[in-house]
Design a protein around this motif. Structure first.
Motif, PDB file in Angstrom:
ATOM      1  N   ARG A   1       7.668   5.413  -7.778  1.00 43.46           N
ATOM      2  CA  ARG A   1       7.988   4.428  -6.939  1.00 43.46           C
ATOM      3  C   ARG A   1       7.541   3.760  -6.056  1.00 43.46           C
ATOM      4  NH1 ARG A   1      13.069   4.338  -9.685  1.00 43.46           N
ATOM      5  NH2 ARG A   1      13.910   6.636 -10.186  1.00 43.46           N
ATOM      6  N   LEU A   2       7.235   2.464  -5.884  1.00 48.47           N
ATOM      7  CA  LEU A   2       6.812   1.724  -4.914  1.00 48.47           C
ATOM      8  C   LEU A   2       7.800   1.264  -3.732  1.00 48.47           C
ATOM      9  CD1 LEU A   2       3.791   0.917  -3.617  1.00 48.47           C
ATOM     10  CD2 LEU A   2       4.220  -1.506  -4.820  1.00 48.47           C
TER      11      LEU A   2
ATOM     12  N   SER B   1       3.347   3.596   6.835  1.00 48.29           N
ATOM     13  CA  SER B   1       4.717   3.158   7.273  1.00 48.29           C
ATOM     14  C   SER B   1       5.051   1.984   6.685  1.00 48.29           C
ATOM     15  CB  SER B   1       4.656   3.167   8.980  1.00 48.29           C
ATOM     16  OG  SER B   1       3.642   2.177   9.443  1.00 48.29           O
ATOM     17  N   GLU B   2       4.346   1.244   6.237  1.00 46.05           N
ATOM     18  CA  GLU B   2       4.403  -0.088   5.452  1.00 46.05           C
ATOM     19  C   GLU B   2       4.681  -0.138   4.136  1.00 46.05           C
ATOM     20  OE1 GLU B   2       1.910  -3.119   8.416  1.00 46.05           O
ATOM     21  OE2 GLU B   2       0.771  -2.222   6.803  1.00 46.05           O
ATOM     22  N   VAL B   3       3.963   0.693   3.323  1.00 46.90           N
ATOM     23  CA  VAL B   3       4.059   0.775   1.961  1.00 46.90           C
ATOM     24  C   VAL B   3       3.515   1.907   1.242  1.00 46.90           C
ATOM     25  CG1 VAL B   3       1.792  -0.451   1.608  1.00 46.90           C
ATOM     26  CG2 VAL B   3       3.693  -0.363  -0.180  1.00 46.90           C
ATOM     27  N   ARG B   4       4.330   2.542   0.195  1.00 47.15           N
ATOM     28  CA  ARG B   4       3.731   4.107  -0.084  1.00 47.15           C
ATOM     29  C   ARG B   4       4.354   4.015  -1.300  1.00 47.15           C
ATOM     30  NH1 ARG B   4       4.017   8.069   2.730  1.00 47.15           N
ATOM     31  NH2 ARG B   4       4.751   9.662   1.045  1.00 47.15           N
ATOM     32  N   ALA B   5       3.729   4.767  -2.166  1.00 53.60           N
ATOM     33  CA  ALA B   5       4.359   5.248  -3.516  1.00 53.60           C
ATOM     34  C   ALA B   5       5.052   6.601  -3.224  1.00 53.60           C
ATOM     35  CB  ALA B   5       3.420   5.673  -4.347  1.00 53.60           C
TER      36      ALA B   5
ATOM     37  N   ASP C   1      12.815   8.623   2.609  1.00 52.88           N
ATOM     38  CA  ASP C   1      14.011   9.066   2.217  1.00 52.88           C
ATOM     39  C   ASP C   1      14.731   7.976   1.241  1.00 52.88           C
ATOM     40  OD1 ASP C   1      15.519   7.495   5.305  1.00 52.88           O
ATOM     41  OD2 ASP C   1      14.101   6.736   3.959  1.00 52.88           O
ATOM     42  N   ILE C   2      13.886   7.129   0.553  1.00 54.10           N
ATOM     43  CA  ILE C   2      14.311   6.293  -0.414  1.00 54.10           C
ATOM     44  C   ILE C   2      14.899   7.110  -1.541  1.00 54.10           C
ATOM     45  CG2 ILE C   2      13.689   4.477  -1.988  1.00 54.10           C
ATOM     46  CD1 ILE C   2      11.703   3.746   0.001  1.00 54.10           C
TER      47      ILE C   2
END
Length: 99
Positions: free
Chosen positions: A73-74, A56-60, A15-16
């Motif tokens: 976007r990272l 859940s910690e990092v994603r593109a 949801d960023i």
């Protein structure tokens, strides 16, 4: 990709948003840019999973810019992004940075 493989695509970081992302211009094909970005996004997310980084910690995240070009976007927690940076730095040191 099978339906069960798509489960890792979801997550809390989906949801960023970006302020520019909500400004749409009539006639711009945002979907084409998003589809282009999605291919690279999926590849990067699979690679990060492969080295032990949790979705859940990092994603593109696939997105577009104001002109409809694909953008990846990272997004992530600082610790996970730091681990990713360490992996990239180690790779750059080990082979001179060439891919």
């Amino acid at each position: 990709m099978s339906g069960s493989d798509e489960n890792w695509l979801g997550g809390d970081l989906d949801d960023i948003t970006d302020v520019e992302a909500v400004l749409w211009v009539r006639g711009v094909d945002y979907m084409a840019g998003w589809r282009d970005a999605r291919e690279s996004t999926d590849q990067l997310n699979r690679a990060m999973l492969g080295v032990g980084l949790e979705r859940s910690e990092v994603r593109a995240v696939a997105s577009t810019d104001e002109e409809g070009r694909g953008v990846v976007r990272l997004a992530g927690m600082p610790d996970a992004v730091g681990r990713l940076a360490q992996l990239l730095e180690a790779l750059a040191r080990s082979d001179g940075g060439a891919l």
